[in-house]
Scaffold this active site. Sequence first.
Site, PDB file in Angstrom:
ATOM      1  N   THR A   1       0.866  -1.182   0.000  1.00 60.77           N
ATOM      2  CA  THR A   1       0.000   0.000   0.000  1.00 60.77           C
ATOM      3  C   THR A   1       0.898   1.226   0.000  1.00 60.77           C
ATOM      4  O   THR A   1       1.761   1.360   0.870  1.00 60.77           O
ATOM      5  CB  THR A   1      -0.889  -0.004   1.257  1.00 60.77           C
TER       6      THR A   1
ATOM      7  N   LYS B   1      -6.864   1.533  -3.361  1.00 62.95           N
ATOM      8  CA  LYS B   1      -6.520   0.937  -2.061  1.00 62.95           C
ATOM      9  C   LYS B   1      -6.556   1.990  -0.944  1.00 62.95           C
ATOM     10  O   LYS B   1      -7.006   1.726   0.173  1.00 62.95           O
ATOM     11  CB  LYS B   1      -5.133   0.287  -2.137  1.00 62.95           C
TER      12      LYS B   1
ATOM     13  N   LYS C   1       0.610   4.518   9.280  1.00 59.31           N
ATOM     14  CA  LYS C   1       1.187   4.721   7.938  1.00 59.31           C
ATOM     15  C   LYS C   1       0.111   5.096   6.922  1.00 59.31           C
ATOM     16  O   LYS C   1       0.214   6.119   6.237  1.00 59.31           O
ATOM     17  CB  LYS C   1       1.909   3.455   7.486  1.00 59.31           C
TER      18      LYS C   1
END
Length: 305
Positions: free
Chosen positions: A103, A179, A247
Amino acid sequence: MSASTSQSQRIAVVGLGSMGFGMATSLQRAGHAVTGCDVSADAVARFVKDGGAGAKTPAEAAKEADIVVSVVVNAAQTETILFGKDGAAETMPKDSVFISSATMDPDVARRLAKQLEATGRHYLDAPISGGAQRAAQGELTILASGSPAAFAKARPALDAMAAKLYELGDAAGQGAAFKMINQLLAGVHIAAASEAMAFAAKQGLDIRKVYEVITASAGNSWMFENRMPHVLDGDYTPRSAVEIFVKDLGIIQDMARSARFPVPVSAAALQMFLMTSAAGMGRDDDASVARMYAQVTGVKLPGDK
């Protein structure tokens, strides 16, 4: 399954964590010759014991591979695997394909793709969703974008790893962007579920009953249903760690700031994950946000000392 799966491919899987290991075994089960590579020698040894081949570096793993599947945490690790010391780009055959599962910011996916494609190899931007169990069963959801040539070359691996493959565009970055929309919702839903469960405990409610009622009501979400059993059991063994959402929600903030687009709800969720990490639970399960609420408010949850 397409006809292309009947033809055995040489495939390197770099990153044999909970997701990568399952993906590598799914590829093997489909009849491909798979070489595994990981910073952990134990993970490689385990894969070799399961009948795979092992390699010490991405360059060694990629040497004769038709397909290289990268299953690491973030963009920085992906770049190291490709272009760092002993990187896969040194040795990948011309016309082979690199499938990137991490990702990351769509701009970074576009940059890595451009850099690799300039050397005569293909890049498929292919973030994954589904968890370790689905990875092991070859039933992931893959959100992919890339050139028609990258898709064609990657097809045998995609067929073996995915139950659902979304083809989202002919250039890298689209898969990454899809995503990130998923991660925005997932992070917000975990934070909201944790807040609700801790608040229910503060009200003196039976939280097992709360779980039963909410999962049968309009307030339910996939994340509430999936993560809150960890709270009920007091089990914060990381299926997916708090740091993942520090993150990913951080990437959302960066993207939104660049686009001058307000994202106040995901910004609030990011602060809850940051607080949970700062309280020492960064490597624990992401449902630990509920524990952080409990600690701050003096609420007792299952498993509390």
